[in-house]
Motif scaffolding. Structure first.
Motif, PDB file in Angstrom:
ATOM      1  N   MET A   1       0.831  -1.202   0.000  1.00  0.00           N
ATOM      2  CA  MET A   1       0.000   0.000   0.000  1.00  0.00           C
ATOM      3  C   MET A   1       0.868   1.256   0.000  1.00  0.00           C
ATOM      4  N   ASN A   2       2.106   1.123   0.635  1.00  0.00           N
ATOM      5  CA  ASN A   2       2.985   2.284   0.720  1.00  0.00           C
ATOM      6  C   ASN A   2       3.502   2.717  -0.645  1.00  0.00           C
ATOM      7  N   ASN A   3       3.590   1.721  -1.600  1.00  0.00           N
ATOM      8  CA  ASN A   3       4.126   2.037  -2.917  1.00  0.00           C
ATOM      9  C   ASN A   3       3.091   2.673  -3.837  1.00  0.00           C
ATOM     10  N   VAL A   8      -3.709   7.918  -5.962  1.00  0.00           N
ATOM     11  CA  VAL A   8      -4.444   6.659  -6.183  1.00  0.00           C
ATOM     12  C   VAL A   8      -5.021   6.155  -4.859  1.00  0.00           C
ATOM     13  N   GLN A   9      -4.248   6.356  -3.786  1.00  0.00           N
ATOM     14  CA  GLN A   9      -4.757   5.950  -2.459  1.00  0.00           C
ATOM     15  C   GLN A   9      -6.043   6.692  -2.133  1.00  0.00           C
ATOM     16  N   ASN A  10      -6.047   7.993  -2.459  1.00  0.00           N
ATOM     17  CA  ASN A  10      -7.263   8.793  -2.246  1.00  0.00           C
ATOM     18  C   ASN A  10      -8.418   8.248  -3.066  1.00  0.00           C
ATOM     19  N   GLN A  11      -8.097   7.898  -4.308  1.00  0.00           N
ATOM     20  CA  GLN A  11      -9.134   7.361  -5.186  1.00  0.00           C
ATOM     21  C   GLN A  11      -9.696   6.050  -4.638  1.00  0.00           C
ATOM     22  N   LEU A  12      -8.804   5.241  -4.060  1.00  0.00           N
ATOM     23  CA  LEU A  12      -9.245   3.960  -3.491  1.00  0.00           C
ATOM     24  C   LEU A  12     -10.186   4.192  -2.305  1.00  0.00           C
ATOM     25  N   VAL A  13      -9.839   5.183  -1.488  1.00  0.00           N
ATOM     26  CA  VAL A  13     -10.704   5.525  -0.347  1.00  0.00           C
ATOM     27  C   VAL A  13     -12.065   5.988  -0.856  1.00  0.00           C
ATOM     28  N   GLN A 102     -16.365   4.700 -13.304  1.00  0.00           N
ATOM     29  CA  GLN A 102     -15.369   5.646 -13.828  1.00  0.00           C
ATOM     30  C   GLN A 102     -14.098   5.627 -12.967  1.00  0.00           C
ATOM     31  N   LEU A 103     -14.306   5.732 -11.663  1.00  0.00           N
ATOM     32  CA  LEU A 103     -13.199   5.757 -10.715  1.00  0.00           C
ATOM     33  C   LEU A 103     -12.435   4.429 -10.712  1.00  0.00           C
ATOM     34  N   GLN A 104     -13.199   3.349 -10.824  1.00  0.00           N
ATOM     35  CA  GLN A 104     -12.599   2.009 -10.836  1.00  0.00           C
ATOM     36  C   GLN A 104     -11.656   1.858 -12.040  1.00  0.00           C
ATOM     37  N   ALA A 105     -12.103   2.356 -13.205  1.00  0.00           N
ATOM     38  CA  ALA A 105     -11.290   2.270 -14.422  1.00  0.00           C
ATOM     39  C   ALA A 105     -10.010   3.084 -14.264  1.00  0.00           C
ATOM     40  N   GLN A 106     -10.147   4.250 -13.636  1.00  0.00           N
ATOM     41  CA  GLN A 106      -8.965   5.111 -13.435  1.00  0.00           C
ATOM     42  C   GLN A 106      -7.949   4.434 -12.513  1.00  0.00           C
ATOM     43  N   LYS A 108      -7.676   1.249 -11.881  1.00  0.00           N
ATOM     44  CA  LYS A 108      -7.152   0.058 -12.533  1.00  0.00           C
ATOM     45  C   LYS A 108      -6.011   0.420 -13.489  1.00  0.00           C
ATOM     46  N   SER A 109      -6.248   1.441 -14.291  1.00  0.00           N
ATOM     47  CA  SER A 109      -5.211   1.812 -15.256  1.00  0.00           C
ATOM     48  C   SER A 109      -3.980   2.367 -14.536  1.00  0.00           C
ATOM     49  N   ALA A 110      -4.196   3.075 -13.424  1.00  0.00           N
ATOM     50  CA  ALA A 110      -3.062   3.628 -12.661  1.00  0.00           C
ATOM     51  C   ALA A 110      -2.240   2.511 -12.037  1.00  0.00           C
ATOM     52  N   LEU A 111      -2.909   1.453 -11.550  1.00  0.00           N
ATOM     53  CA  LEU A 111      -2.188   0.353 -10.890  1.00  0.00           C
ATOM     54  C   LEU A 111      -1.515  -0.585 -11.888  1.00  0.00           C
ATOM     55  N   GLU A 112      -2.210  -0.829 -13.009  1.00  0.00           N
ATOM     56  CA  GLU A 112      -1.661  -1.781 -13.986  1.00  0.00           C
ATOM     57  C   GLU A 112      -0.588  -1.155 -14.870  1.00  0.00           C
ATOM     58  N   GLY A 113      -0.907   0.028 -15.409  1.00  0.00           N
ATOM     59  CA  GLY A 113       0.017   0.621 -16.371  1.00  0.00           C
ATOM     60  C   GLY A 113       0.947   1.643 -15.762  1.00  0.00           C
ATOM     61  N   GLY A 114       0.670   1.999 -14.537  1.00  0.00           N
ATOM     62  CA  GLY A 114       1.488   3.022 -13.898  1.00  0.00           C
ATOM     63  C   GLY A 114       1.229   4.405 -14.449  1.00  0.00           C
ATOM     64  N   ALA A 115       0.092   4.537 -15.201  1.00  0.00           N
ATOM     65  CA  ALA A 115      -0.256   5.835 -15.779  1.00  0.00           C
ATOM     66  C   ALA A 115      -0.725   6.779 -14.683  1.00  0.00           C
ATOM     67  N   PRO A 116      -0.472   8.071 -14.834  1.00  0.00           N
ATOM     68  CA  PRO A 116      -0.893   9.002 -13.781  1.00  0.00           C
ATOM     69  C   PRO A 116      -2.414   9.101 -13.694  1.00  0.00           C
ATOM     70  N   PRO A 117      -2.970   9.121 -12.470  1.00  0.00           N
ATOM     71  CA  PRO A 117      -4.415   9.228 -12.314  1.00  0.00           C
ATOM     72  C   PRO A 117      -4.912  10.584 -12.788  1.00  0.00           C
ATOM     73  N   THR A 118      -6.086  10.568 -13.414  1.00  0.00           N
ATOM     74  CA  THR A 118      -6.593  11.816 -13.989  1.00  0.00           C
ATOM     75  C   THR A 118      -7.513  12.588 -13.063  1.00  0.00           C
ATOM     76  N   ALA A 119      -8.206  11.895 -12.208  1.00  0.00           N
ATOM     77  CA  ALA A 119      -9.148  12.617 -11.325  1.00  0.00           C
ATOM     78  C   ALA A 119      -8.804  12.382  -9.873  1.00  0.00           C
ATOM     79  N   THR A 120      -9.226  13.325  -9.006  1.00  0.00           N
ATOM     80  CA  THR A 120      -8.941  13.155  -7.584  1.00  0.00           C
ATOM     81  C   THR A 120     -10.122  12.528  -6.893  1.00  0.00           C
TER      82      THR A 120
END
Lengths: 120, 149
Positions: A1-3, A8-13, A102-106, A108-120
Motif C-alpha cells: 500500500m505504501n508504494n 491513487v490511495q485517495n481514489q481507493l478511499v 469511472q473511478l474504478q477504471a482510473q 485500474k489503469s493507474a495500478l496496472e500501467g502506472g499511468a498518472p491518475p486523472t481525477a482526484t
C-alpha cells in the motif's frame, strides 16, 4: 500500500466510500420495494373483504377501528409515496454506479500501467 | 518493476480478502432472513392448527399465555370471526375458513422464498470458494516469486 501514489490511495478511499453509499441506497430501495409489495397486497386483500367487515389499523401499540374505504385510500397513498422514493433512489443508484465505474477504471489503469491518475 | 508487481499483488490480495469478507457478511444476512421466514412459517402452521381446532370444537375455554409462564383461562366467544393481519399495519376481520386459506397461501409463499434464499446462499458460497482459491493461488505465486529472487 505504501508504494501506491497518494492520489491513487485517495481514489481507493473514495471508491470504498461510493461502494458503501451504493450499498446503503440499494438496501433502502429493497426495503421500500418490499413495503410497496406489502401495501399492494394488503390493498388487494382489503378489496375482497365485505363492507360490513371490521377493519383495524395498527397505530403505535393499539389497534384502531377505521373505515374500510379510508384504509384503502391510505394504502393507495402509501404506495404512491413509496414509489416516488424508489424512483429517487434509482436515480441515486445510477449516478453512484456511473461514478464508481469511472473511478474504478482510473484506479485500474493507474495500478496496472502506472499511468498518472486523472481525477482526484 | 518488481515493486510494481508486488504492489499489484498485495492490492489484489487485499481486494480479494475484502470480497471474501463481504460474501461472508452477505451469507450471514441471508441466513438470518431465512431463519426469520422459517420461524414465521412455523407460526403460521401453528395458527392454522389452532383455527382448525377452534372451528371444529366451537366455543371453548383456552389458556391465554401472558408470558413468563403465566396464563389466563379465556373463553373463545366467536371462533368464526378471526382478526387477521394482512400486512401494512392493517388488521381485518375474516371468517375462520378465509383466515386459514390466507395463512396457507402465505406459508406456500414463504416456502418459495426460503428455496430462493437457499439458492442465493449456495451461489454466494460458490463465489466465496472461488475467491478463496484465488487468494491461495496469489499467495503461492507471491511466495514462489520471493524464493526465486
Amino acid at each position: 500500500m505504501n508504494n501506491i501514489p497518494p492520489k491513487v490511495q485517495n481514489q481507493l478511499v473514495m471508491l470504498q466510500q461510493i461502494q458503501q453509499q451504493l450499498q446503503t441506497v440499494v438496501t433502502q430501495k429493497a426495503q421500500f420495494e418490499m413495503a410497496v409489495k406489502e401495501a399492494k397486497r394488503a390493498h388487494e386483500e382489503l378489496k375482497d373483504v365485505s363492507d360490513d367487515s371490521e377493519v383495524f389499523v395498527n397505530i403505535g401499540s393499539v389497534l384502531m377501528q377505521q373505515d374500510r374505504q379510508k384504509v384503502l385510500s391510505s394504502l393507495e397513498e402509501k404506495v404512491e409515496t413509496l414509489e416516488l422514493r424508489i424512483k429517487s433512489l434509482e436515480k441515486q443508484e445510477t449516478a453512484l454506479t456511473g461514478k464508481f465505474e469511472q473511478l474504478q477504471a482510473q484506479v485500474k489503469s493507474a495500478l496496472e500501467g502506472g499511468a498518472p491518475p486523472t481525477a482526484t | 518493476m518488481v515493486n510494481n508487481v508486488e504492489t499489484v499483488q498485495g492490492r489484489e490480495m487485499e481486494m480479494l480478502q475484502e470480497y471474501l469478507n463481504e460474501f461472508g457478511q452477505q451469507i450471514e444476512i441471508l441466513s438470518r432472513q431465512m431463519q426469520m421466514i422459517e420461524q414465521r412459517r412455523f407460526e403460521s402452521f401453528a395458527a392454522i392448527d389452532t383455527l382448525k381446532e377452534l372451528g371444529e370444537n366451537g366455543s371453548d375455554v383456552v389458556l391465554l399465555q401472558l408470558g413468563g409462564g403465566a396464563s389466563l383461562r379465556v373463553k373463545v366467544t366467536d371462533p368464526d370471526r378471526v382478526l387477521l393481519n394482512i400486512g401494512s399495519d392493517v388488521v381485518v376481520e375474516r371468517s375462520n375458513a378465509e383466515a386459514i386459506d390466507f395463512l396457507q397461501d402465505r406459508t406456500t409463499e414463504m416456502e418459495a422464498m426460503i428455496k430462493k434464499l437457499s439458492a442465493n446462499i449456495n451461489e454466494i458460497r460458490n463465489q466465496a470458494n472461488e475467491v478463496a482459491q484465488r487468494i491461495e493461488m496469489t499467495y503461492r505465486k507471491a511466495r514462489s516469486s520471493q524464493k526465486g529472487q
